[in-house]
Design a protein around this motif. Sequence first.
Motif, PDB file in Angstrom:
ATOM      1  N   ASP A  11      31.215 -10.739 -11.670  1.00 25.23           N
ATOM      2  CA  ASP A  11      30.829 -10.140 -10.380  1.00 25.23           C
ATOM      3  C   ASP A  11      29.321 -10.298 -10.259  1.00 25.23           C
ATOM      4  N   ASP A  12      28.854 -10.844  -9.155  1.00 24.68           N
ATOM      5  CA  ASP A  12      27.418 -11.062  -8.981  1.00 24.68           C
ATOM      6  C   ASP A  12      26.691  -9.792  -8.568  1.00 24.68           C
ATOM      7  N   ASN A  13      27.445  -8.736  -8.224  1.00 27.25           N
ATOM      8  CA  ASN A  13      26.811  -7.464  -7.850  1.00 27.25           C
ATOM      9  C   ASN A  13      26.659  -6.623  -9.112  1.00 27.25           C
ATOM     10  N   PRO A  14      25.404  -6.374  -9.562  1.00 28.59           N
ATOM     11  CA  PRO A  14      25.187  -5.650 -10.827  1.00 28.59           C
ATOM     12  C   PRO A  14      25.825  -4.272 -10.846  1.00 28.59           C
ATOM     13  N   SER A  15      25.730  -3.499  -9.745  1.00 26.67           N
ATOM     14  CA  SER A  15      26.261  -2.134  -9.755  1.00 26.67           C
ATOM     15  C   SER A  15      27.786  -2.143  -9.886  1.00 26.67           C
ATOM     16  N   ASP A  16      28.450  -3.042  -9.138  1.00 30.16           N
ATOM     17  CA  ASP A  16      29.919  -3.138  -9.243  1.00 30.16           C
ATOM     18  C   ASP A  16      30.325  -3.593 -10.651  1.00 30.16           C
ATOM     19  N   ALA A  34      30.267 -11.473 -16.877  1.00 30.68           N
ATOM     20  CA  ALA A  34      29.655 -12.715 -16.391  1.00 30.68           C
ATOM     21  C   ALA A  34      29.032 -12.431 -15.036  1.00 30.68           C
ATOM     22  N   ILE A  35      27.864 -13.058 -14.785  1.00 30.98           N
ATOM     23  CA  ILE A  35      27.117 -12.732 -13.561  1.00 30.98           C
ATOM     24  C   ILE A  35      27.539 -13.606 -12.380  1.00 30.98           C
ATOM     25  N   ASP A  36      28.287 -14.693 -12.638  1.00 31.48           N
ATOM     26  CA  ASP A  36      28.788 -15.530 -11.540  1.00 31.48           C
ATOM     27  C   ASP A  36      29.973 -16.349 -12.048  1.00 31.48           C
ATOM     28  N   GLY A  37      30.487 -17.201 -11.168  1.00 33.15           N
ATOM     29  CA  GLY A  37      31.675 -17.976 -11.518  1.00 33.15           C
ATOM     30  C   GLY A  37      31.449 -18.959 -12.652  1.00 33.15           C
ATOM     31  N   GLN A  38      30.316 -19.663 -12.624  1.00 37.61           N
ATOM     32  CA  GLN A  38      30.042 -20.640 -13.674  1.00 37.61           C
ATOM     33  C   GLN A  38      29.851 -19.960 -15.014  1.00 37.61           C
ATOM     34  N   ASP A  39      29.189 -18.792 -14.994  1.00 37.34           N
ATOM     35  CA  ASP A  39      29.008 -18.033 -16.232  1.00 37.34           C
ATOM     36  C   ASP A  39      30.361 -17.583 -16.800  1.00 37.34           C
ATOM     37  N   ALA A  40      31.284 -17.234 -15.913  1.00 38.30           N
ATOM     38  CA  ALA A  40      32.628 -16.832 -16.365  1.00 38.30           C
ATOM     39  C   ALA A  40      33.356 -17.997 -17.021  1.00 38.30           C
ATOM     40  N   ILE A  41      33.220 -19.185 -16.429  1.00 35.92           N
ATOM     41  CA  ILE A  41      33.863 -20.375 -16.999  1.00 35.92           C
ATOM     42  C   ILE A  41      33.292 -20.664 -18.384  1.00 35.92           C
ATOM     43  N   ASP A  42      31.953 -20.529 -18.522  1.00 34.84           N
ATOM     44  CA  ASP A  42      31.319 -20.816 -19.803  1.00 34.84           C
ATOM     45  C   ASP A  42      31.740 -19.821 -20.883  1.00 34.84           C
ATOM     46  N   LYS A  43      32.009 -18.586 -20.503  1.00 31.00           N
ATOM     47  CA  LYS A  43      32.335 -17.554 -21.488  1.00 31.00           C
ATOM     48  C   LYS A  43      33.844 -17.418 -21.731  1.00 31.00           C
ATOM     49  N   PHE A  44      34.636 -18.120 -20.944  1.00 41.21           N
ATOM     50  CA  PHE A  44      36.094 -17.960 -21.079  1.00 41.21           C
ATOM     51  C   PHE A  44      36.614 -18.685 -22.325  1.00 41.21           C
ATOM     52  N   ASP A  45      37.368 -17.969 -23.135  1.00 44.36           N
ATOM     53  CA  ASP A  45      38.026 -18.530 -24.321  1.00 44.36           C
ATOM     54  C   ASP A  45      39.486 -18.064 -24.294  1.00 44.36           C
ATOM     55  N   PRO A  46      40.435 -18.977 -24.069  1.00 41.88           N
ATOM     56  CA  PRO A  46      41.839 -18.561 -23.941  1.00 41.88           C
ATOM     57  C   PRO A  46      42.399 -17.920 -25.202  1.00 41.88           C
ATOM     58  N   LYS A  47      41.750 -18.151 -26.366  1.00 42.86           N
ATOM     59  CA  LYS A  47      42.231 -17.538 -27.597  1.00 42.86           C
ATOM     60  C   LYS A  47      41.756 -16.096 -27.742  1.00 42.86           C
ATOM     61  N   ALA A  48      40.683 -15.735 -27.006  1.00 47.50           N
ATOM     62  CA  ALA A  48      40.100 -14.398 -27.153  1.00 47.50           C
ATOM     63  C   ALA A  48      40.305 -13.526 -25.921  1.00 47.50           C
TER      64      ALA A  48
END
Length: 569
Positions: A11-16, A34-48
């Motif tokens: 979510d790009d909104n810090p408070s939310d 994650a602060i945005d969509g690309q950051d979420a993709i980078d941090k996504f690990d299907p095993k975890a």
Amino acid sequence: MEQVLTILIADDNPSDRILLKAILSQLGHKVVVAIDGQDAIDKFDPKAIQLVCLDIKMPLKNGWETASEIQQIAGDVFVPIVFLSGISDPIALSKCLRIGGIDFISKPYSPALITAKLNAIVKLLVMQKTLEEQRDAMSLYNEQLLHDQEVAKVVYENITHSNCLEDPALSTIHYGTHTFNGDVILAAYKPNGGMHLLLGDFTGHGLSAAIGALPLADIFFDWTKKGFLMRQIIPEINARLKGILPANMFCSAVFIDVKVNNNSIEVWNGGLPDLLFFSESSEQPIRFASKNLPLGVLSPEAFECQIDPMNFAPGDRLMAFSDGVYEALGLSGEMFCHSVLNPLYRGEIEADKATDWLVEQLKNEGVLENPHDDISCLNIRLDTNIGIDSLERDVPKRHHEAPANFSFEYVLYADSLRNTDPLPYVLQILTTVPGLSSFSSQIFMILSELYSNALEHGVLQLDSAKKNSSEGFSQYYDERERRLSNLVDGYVKISIKVTSDNNQRVLVLYVEDSGSGFDYQKVNYDISNTELLYNRGLALLDQLCSKLEFSKGGSAVTAHYHWQVGLTN
């Protein structure tokens, strides 16, 4: 909560983002932010990661784009995606479901609603995990089952297949609806030349149908090799199958005996469609209908063996097929026996092309793509050379062969002549002689010719001239069976003498019968006359033996057979 999840929220909104993390953490879950969509993709690990929460409107990549890439990374791993949104546009929300989202969490966040939704997701994940474990177990079981079936198939084919099926006189069709074909095609050379063939169709399909083929093939090959007659082998197979198969299972079969010494065949049909005999002397094929019940139905005491004889000329053909061909449904919905096979029955198909023609019809009518029954066909090009080359096949050489000297006598009177074939037992004794076992095929051929002449022409007083036509040939064997069943007097004596030393090895076969003899001075020893339908046996004996002597007015004959160590004639 019963299960702790690792949840990725973007979510790009810090408070939310901070508020949702706090709610999820209080519920006992581990949260990755994650602060945005690309950051979420980078941090996504299907095993975890077990759950992903995505805001729809984010910089760099929006929630829809992020969800698509996360699903690609996850592959076969199920990771539910929940969209976070403050919008109420139904089109936008429906797009979330179309790309694979399972639910929404609306802003502003409600802890009670989030708790309820997470409980539902946990149950879904538990169910998914159970399904995956069951899937993996089923996959492992299926792999093991396929492996076991392949091993069993190799063993099955090694037992039920003979090199004789590669004989150029044979052509076959063999398609199964399962890994195992419930139909079986067997072929074996006889010790005296010629061949035994069997096409069988067991009740049912797959492994349950194929399992009965193992004892059938065992008896077929073993008894043929030992020299037993077709009329002896069939009752033995029936007795074995009756003893081991369940009550609702049997084997419809045809058994064919190709006799090259007198240009004839014998056919036993028990429950299969008519065999077709293609002869140049007939425009339409002669049909051998079933006259017997299938194997494994009747008890040994009730079993009867009705056999049809027929003489052949080189080039004639015999064709047999299973119910899978006869009852196959064509594109018109009619069975083959009422439509597609009619040209074959009318003789419009050339005999030497019948197998290829049948395969083409099966393909054109869509039968091979979706067979409802196992499909088998056997086509035999009849010839006087079938099995003759097998008499010269390689045999193991022994390093040391000790000389042997012995003799014995075998006398059969009326009752034994009706019920016993002595040849396999005599041959079994002779093959114990060191070195002589290499010549068992030639010995059996000599023995069988001497014995059949003594029995048929000596004791039963049958006239070979009757076999000069197809009709007379059949009448000859009908008369043979009638006279043999009514025989009350007569005998056949078989005397065997083996002498061998380091220099000479001789087998002397003496056969005497109770008949009146014949004029052996008029015997024609010219075996090249292929048009002669009978009286070829003595010419063959003259070639195989080093000396042939008649005595007692032709009612006794002595055959001398010489062999050498390391040679197979």
